[in-house]
Write an enzyme that holds these catalytic residues in place. Structure first.
Site, short mmCIF file in Angstrom:
data_model
loop_
_atom_site.label_atom_id
_atom_site.label_comp_id
_atom_site.label_asym_id
_atom_site.label_seq_id
_atom_site.Cartn_x
_atom_site.Cartn_y
_atom_site.Cartn_z
N TYR A 180 0.85 -1.20 0.00
CA TYR A 180 0.00 0.00 0.00
C TYR A 180 0.89 1.25 0.00
O TYR A 180 1.87 1.33 0.74
CB TYR A 180 -0.88 -0.06 1.25
CG TYR A 180 -1.79 1.12 1.45
CD1 TYR A 180 -2.89 1.30 0.64
CD2 TYR A 180 -1.54 2.03 2.47
CE1 TYR A 180 -3.73 2.38 0.83
CE2 TYR A 180 -2.39 3.11 2.68
CZ TYR A 180 -3.48 3.28 1.85
OH TYR A 180 -4.31 4.35 2.05
N ASP A 227 -0.38 -7.76 6.22
CA ASP A 227 -1.51 -6.85 6.01
C ASP A 227 -2.57 -7.65 5.24
O ASP A 227 -2.41 -7.98 4.07
CB ASP A 227 -1.03 -5.64 5.19
CG ASP A 227 -2.15 -4.63 4.91
OD1 ASP A 227 -3.34 -5.00 4.95
OD2 ASP A 227 -1.82 -3.46 4.63
C1 PLP Z 1 -6.25 1.55 3.15
C2 PLP Z 1 -5.15 0.62 3.42
C3 PLP Z 1 -4.23 0.85 4.45
C4 PLP Z 1 -4.29 2.11 5.30
O1 PLP Z 1 -5.42 2.15 6.11
P1 PLP Z 1 -6.19 3.50 6.56
O2 PLP Z 1 -7.34 2.99 7.32
O3 PLP Z 1 -6.55 4.23 5.31
O4 PLP Z 1 -5.22 4.29 7.38
C5 PLP Z 1 -3.25 -0.09 4.67
N1 PLP Z 1 -3.13 -1.20 3.91
C6 PLP Z 1 -3.98 -1.44 2.89
C7 PLP Z 1 -3.82 -2.68 2.09
C8 PLP Z 1 -5.01 -0.55 2.62
O5 PLP Z 1 -5.83 -0.80 1.59
#
Ligand code: PLP
Length: 405
Positions: free
Chosen positions: A108, A180
């Site tokens: 990201y 993630d």
């Molecule tokens: C949106 C996103 C983030 C960040 O999250 P926020 O809630 O916008 O701070 C991190 N990793 C991925 C894969 C995302 O899609």
């Protein structure tokens, strides 16, 4: 510490999604967890309290959400944060100056920005690796490597990392394996089953699912690691408000239903896009033509609604973005409504152009977050978007444009 209730771990996914982490409220028996709008808690006597002292440390609404997601991931402890980035920033406080972290190169955009523009200056060293090839991860390990962080499938190119292979590299290196899991959601992928140590989410996306809050959550299985995260959560204080926790908890109740529909719509739309531009220009791990489809099938039980499509030029991308009506032009993903975006100028604008080019995030790339509307309406919308599509140079039709290069 917010540990899952033991009975929550045995039920099926949809049952956990609806019930895990929640008990009827003790005063009236309200079936829904109340929004505990309070900053502090009255103590019975000096040194005697009900486990709650101050709401940065604990809030019952937040705890219900933390337990719920921990149970969905097959974890033990959950820690909610004010955003996905706030969550990752707090996770990174587990490390100290001099530590080395291996990060997937296609993460990201905000993750790269946090590491490159902020945390690097605090003495953490990062190596970015194409984690599709586990050997490259092994080659990047140094004596001071403390963590390996991956995102799979990646945003926006849907590259897959072999979770088991990287987990064993992390274990050998004595490094924490951090995943993630925002894109797949626990409904389709549970990284703990493949050896992850820490799984986190932007709850803003599929977990909440209704595009009406910002949040993050980290889940772990290990008690010692949980104690450290709890300390950081309270000490650094990047916590969500109780109303956001409540919204996200309401969202997870339908996660299984939404994900099934995202997946069904995603598959149909990916197949339709293949007919328009050919399989090599459609990025979706659910397509048998995806180069890592077999691996994706081994570690995921579905592929969701995220698709990227290469349209070769910015002009052609703009044509599609400008004509669709059901798909809304917006950043973000994972909500019930369909969104369409241009990664190079939107979500990945903070990634330097030369890195974007190397990653394949071109000016012609368009990303779709397929929502849960009727798929025929989504297909008709895309049909409208592809209608009268400008030709790529030297071609006489969309199809030939593809064949031309
Ligand atoms: C949106 C996103 C983030 C960040 O999250 P926020 O809630 O916008 O701070 C991190 N990793 C991925 C894969 C995302 O899609």
């Amino acid at each position: 510490m917010t540990r899952v209730f033991d009975e929550d771990l045995s039920a099926g996914f949809g049952t956990r999604a609806i019930h895990a982490g929640q008990r009827p409220e003790p005063l009236a028996g309200a079936i829904m967890t109340p929004v505990y709008l309070t900053s502090t808690y009255v103590q019975d006597a000096l040194g005697e309290h009900k486990g709650y002292e101050y709401a940065r440390g604990k809030n019952p609404t937040r705890e219900a959400f933390e337990r719920n997601v921990a149970a969905l991931e097959g974890g033990i402890h959950g820690f909610a944060f004010a955003s996905g980035m706030g969550c990752l920033d707090s996770i990174m406080k587990l490390f100290r100056a001099g530590d080395h972290i291996i990060c997937a190169e296609n993460v990201y955009g905000g993750t790269f920005r946090l590491f490159d523009r902020i945390l690097q200056h605090f003495g953490l060293a990062f190596t970015y690796v194409d984690t599709r090839d586990a050997q490259r991860v092994a080659d990047a390990v140094r004596p001071n490597t403390r963590a390996i962080l991956v995102e799979t499938p990646t945003n926006p190119l849907m590259r897959i990392t072999d979770l088991s292979a990287v987990a064993s590299i992390a274990r050998k290196a004595g490094a924490l394996f951090i995943v993630d899991n925002t894109f797949a959601s626990p409904y389709f992928q549970r990284p703990f089953a493949f050896g992850a140590d820490l799984v986190y989410h932007s709850t803003t996306k599929y977990l909440n699912g209704h595009s009406d809050m910002i949040g993050g959550i980290a889940v772990v299985t290990d008690d010692e690691l949980a104690a450290k995260l709890q300390f950081i959560q309270n000490a650094a204080g990047a916590v969500p408000g109780p109303f956001d926790a409540w919204l996200a908890l309401r969202g997870t109740k339908t996660l299984h239903l939404r994900m099934r529909q995202h997946d069904a719509n995603g598959r149909r739309i990916a197949e339709w896009l293949v007919e328009q531009v050919g399989p090599e220009r459609v990025y979706y791990a659910g397509l048998p033509t995806h180069p890592q489809h077999d691996l994706a099938k081994r570690q995921m039980t579905g592929f969701g609604g995220m698709i990227s499509v290469e349209l070769d030029t910015r002009e052609r991308a703009a044509h599609l973005l400008g004509r669709v009506k059901v798909f809304s032009l917006a950043e973000s993903l994972g909500g019930v409504e369909s969104l369409i975006s241009h990664p190079a100028s939107m979500t990945h604008a903070s990634v330097p152009p030369e890195i974007r080019a190397r990653l394949g995030i071109t000016e012609g790339l368009v990303r779709l977050s397929c929502g849960v509307e009727e798929v025929d309406d989504l297909l008709a919308d895309l049909e409208r978007g592809f209608d009268a599509m400008p030709r790529a140079k030297g071609a006489s039709s969309t199809r030939e444009a593809v064949a031309a290069d």
